[in-house]
Structure formats: structure tokens, C-alpha cells
Scaffold this motif. Sequence first.
Motif, PDB file in Angstrom:
ATOM      1  N   UNK A 219       6.505   0.971   9.811  1.00  0.00           N
ATOM      2  CA  UNK A 219       7.223   1.463   8.618  1.00  0.00           C
ATOM      3  C   UNK A 219       7.568   2.828   8.611  1.00  0.00           C
ATOM      4  N   UNK A 220       6.327   3.630   9.171  1.00  0.00           N
ATOM      5  CA  UNK A 220       6.695   5.047   9.511  1.00  0.00           C
ATOM      6  C   UNK A 220       7.814   5.428  10.413  1.00  0.00           C
ATOM      7  N   UNK A 221       7.704   4.457  11.378  1.00  0.00           N
ATOM      8  CA  UNK A 221       8.803   4.517  12.438  1.00  0.00           C
ATOM      9  C   UNK A 221      10.415   4.356  11.640  1.00  0.00           C
ATOM     10  N   UNK A 222      10.386   3.276  10.870  1.00  0.00           N
ATOM     11  CA  UNK A 222      11.697   3.238  10.064  1.00  0.00           C
ATOM     12  C   UNK A 222      11.913   4.468   9.155  1.00  0.00           C
ATOM     13  N   UNK A 223      10.885   4.852   8.539  1.00  0.00           N
ATOM     14  CA  UNK A 223      11.056   6.367   7.863  1.00  0.00           C
ATOM     15  C   UNK A 223      11.629   7.359   8.472  1.00  0.00           C
ATOM     16  N   UNK A 224      10.780   7.480   9.794  1.00  0.00           N
ATOM     17  CA  UNK A 224      11.182   8.799  10.540  1.00  0.00           C
ATOM     18  C   UNK A 224      12.613   8.714  11.037  1.00  0.00           C
ATOM     19  N   UNK A 225      13.033   7.552  11.322  1.00  0.00           N
ATOM     20  CA  UNK A 225      14.362   7.076  11.878  1.00  0.00           C
ATOM     21  C   UNK A 225      15.361   6.814  10.984  1.00  0.00           C
TER      22      UNK A 225
ATOM     23  N   UNK B 161      10.124   8.549  -4.252  1.00  0.00           N
ATOM     24  CA  UNK B 161      10.433   8.067  -2.935  1.00  0.00           C
ATOM     25  C   UNK B 161       9.623   6.682  -2.949  1.00  0.00           C
ATOM     26  N   UNK B 162       9.091   6.397  -4.032  1.00  0.00           N
ATOM     27  CA  UNK B 162       8.121   4.916  -3.849  1.00  0.00           C
ATOM     28  C   UNK B 162       9.157   3.733  -3.793  1.00  0.00           C
ATOM     29  N   UNK B 163      10.310   3.740  -4.233  1.00  0.00           N
ATOM     30  CA  UNK B 163      11.187   2.483  -4.100  1.00  0.00           C
ATOM     31  C   UNK B 163      11.511   2.513  -2.440  1.00  0.00           C
ATOM     32  N   UNK B 164      11.984   3.583  -2.138  1.00  0.00           N
ATOM     33  CA  UNK B 164      12.238   3.779  -0.556  1.00  0.00           C
ATOM     34  C   UNK B 164      11.025   3.234   0.270  1.00  0.00           C
ATOM     35  N   UNK B 165       9.900   3.806   0.234  1.00  0.00           N
ATOM     36  CA  UNK B 165       8.629   3.564   0.743  1.00  0.00           C
ATOM     37  C   UNK B 165       8.401   2.200   0.653  1.00  0.00           C
ATOM     38  N   UNK B 166       8.516   1.374  -0.381  1.00  0.00           N
ATOM     39  CA  UNK B 166       8.418   0.097  -0.626  1.00  0.00           C
ATOM     40  C   UNK B 166       9.234  -0.741   0.454  1.00  0.00           C
ATOM     41  N   UNK B 167      10.489  -0.301   0.402  1.00  0.00           N
ATOM     42  CA  UNK B 167      11.476  -1.076   1.294  1.00  0.00           C
ATOM     43  C   UNK B 167      11.209  -0.893   2.694  1.00  0.00           C
ATOM     44  N   UNK B 168      10.623   0.370   3.059  1.00  0.00           N
ATOM     45  CA  UNK B 168      10.217   0.371   4.675  1.00  0.00           C
ATOM     46  C   UNK B 168       8.899  -0.534   4.951  1.00  0.00           C
ATOM     47  N   UNK B 169       8.113  -0.569   3.831  1.00  0.00           N
ATOM     48  CA  UNK B 169       7.032  -1.421   4.004  1.00  0.00           C
ATOM     49  C   UNK B 169       7.308  -3.020   4.222  1.00  0.00           C
ATOM     50  N   UNK B 170       8.200  -3.440   3.315  1.00  0.00           N
ATOM     51  CA  UNK B 170       8.638  -4.751   3.216  1.00  0.00           C
ATOM     52  C   UNK B 170       9.503  -5.306   4.506  1.00  0.00           C
TER      53      UNK B 170
ATOM     54  N   UNK C  67       0.908  -1.298   0.049  1.00  0.00           N
ATOM     55  CA  UNK C  67       0.019  -0.166  -0.045  1.00  0.00           C
ATOM     56  C   UNK C  67       1.058   1.371   0.029  1.00  0.00           C
ATOM     57  N   UNK C  68       1.552   1.328  -0.962  1.00  0.00           N
ATOM     58  CA  UNK C  68       2.615   2.362  -1.146  1.00  0.00           C
ATOM     59  C   UNK C  68       1.944   4.135  -1.006  1.00  0.00           C
ATOM     60  N   UNK C  69       0.684   4.069  -1.848  1.00  0.00           N
ATOM     61  CA  UNK C  69      -0.299   5.337  -1.824  1.00  0.00           C
ATOM     62  C   UNK C  69      -0.831   5.552  -0.636  1.00  0.00           C
ATOM     63  N   UNK C  70      -1.086   4.565   0.224  1.00  0.00           N
ATOM     64  CA  UNK C  70      -1.549   4.536   1.617  1.00  0.00           C
ATOM     65  C   UNK C  70      -0.838   5.043   2.750  1.00  0.00           C
TER      66      UNK C  70
END
Length: 199
Positions: free
Chosen positions: A160-166, A35-44, A15-18
Motif C-alpha cells: 500500500x505504501x508503494x502504491x501511495x509513493x508511486x 486523506x483517509x479515503x485515499x489511504x483506505x483505497x490503497x489498503x484495499x 488499519x488506516x491509523x497504522x
Amino acid sequence: MMLIEETFAPAAALPVALFKEHLRLGSGFSDDGLQDTLLESFLRSALAAIEARTGKALLERTFSWTLTRWRDASMQVLPLGPVSAIVDVTLVDRVGGEIVVDADAYTLRPDMQRPAIVAAGVALPSIPQAGSVKIQMLAGFGPEWGDLPADLAQAVLLLAAHYYEYRHEVQYDGGCMPFGVSALIERYRVMRLTGGGQQ
């Protein structure tokens, strides 16, 4: 025992858009997908961490599990859940020869916490001496993001948001999950009460 992820969750199921909305990232710009590839990596990464903590496969995919002996000749608890199908069971001898077991010899006992392969008769097929058995299974709540229970889906987004933030933080923090994530996944964690005995 060895568990291998045979197939991977496709990018379209994530859910990259979400996740962008969850992060409150801006939209409508020419570089929206930058940033889609980066966001996908955090979700995974968040999916993998939560699966490891809960013993659950979230998005449906194929796994193979190899072991050298049955814990119980009549039934073997599987290492993760939920399992929707046993794809096949293969006996492997000491030199690598393989025999696919007839599907009538076993059945799947579905269970959220302790799915199992159960003998259709008295016992599961005998594993060759110095050999192994490989069980291929389809596990996960479903192939789409919408198939996940709401609390697990929310836990993935929060982590995933925690990983993104930090993402620039390099100091070791003990590997603890944020409290909100831990609270959401707690009821899915498998209780182990036998101290290494039968699962």
C-alpha cells in the motif's frame, strides 16, 4: 467456474491509523482525516493484489463459488483459503430452480493451502444436467486486522505504501511486486504441480 465476493471488509477493519504511522504522515492537524479515503483505497488495492497472488482471503468475508461439475465426486478443493465454514451448498437446475443441500451431506476439510468440501457419504450431491452448484463459504484469517499473520499484515502495508509513493506514476512497470512484498508472501503462495489436472 465463478468466484464472487459476497461481502466486503468493513472500513473499520482496515488499519488506516497504522498505515499513516507507516507512511510517517504528520498528525495533530485540523485536516488529519483528509486523506483517509485515499489511504483506505490503497489498503484495499494492496489486499486485493496480495490475495490474488497467494490465493488467500486475508480479512474474513463471505464468498460464493459456482461450478458446473465436481472435479472429484467425493471431494472438491475450494478456490481460496483459509475457509472457516461452508455457509450453504445450493444446486441450481437449468431453469434456475434452487435446492439447498442438507448440511449433513458434506463436511469442510480445513487446510491453509487446499481446503475442500468433502462428501459425508460416498459422493457429493449430483449437479443437475446443464445446471450448477453454488458453494457459499466464509473465508479469511479473521474479521480484524490483528487476526492476520504478521508477515502478511506487513506485506499489505509495504505494498500500500508503494502504491501511495508511486500514485502519480503512469508508466507501465511490468506489474511486479516490490521484492520485500514478494519475499513476505512467498510461503503463502499455492504450488500448482499438476498442469491443470486435479488441484
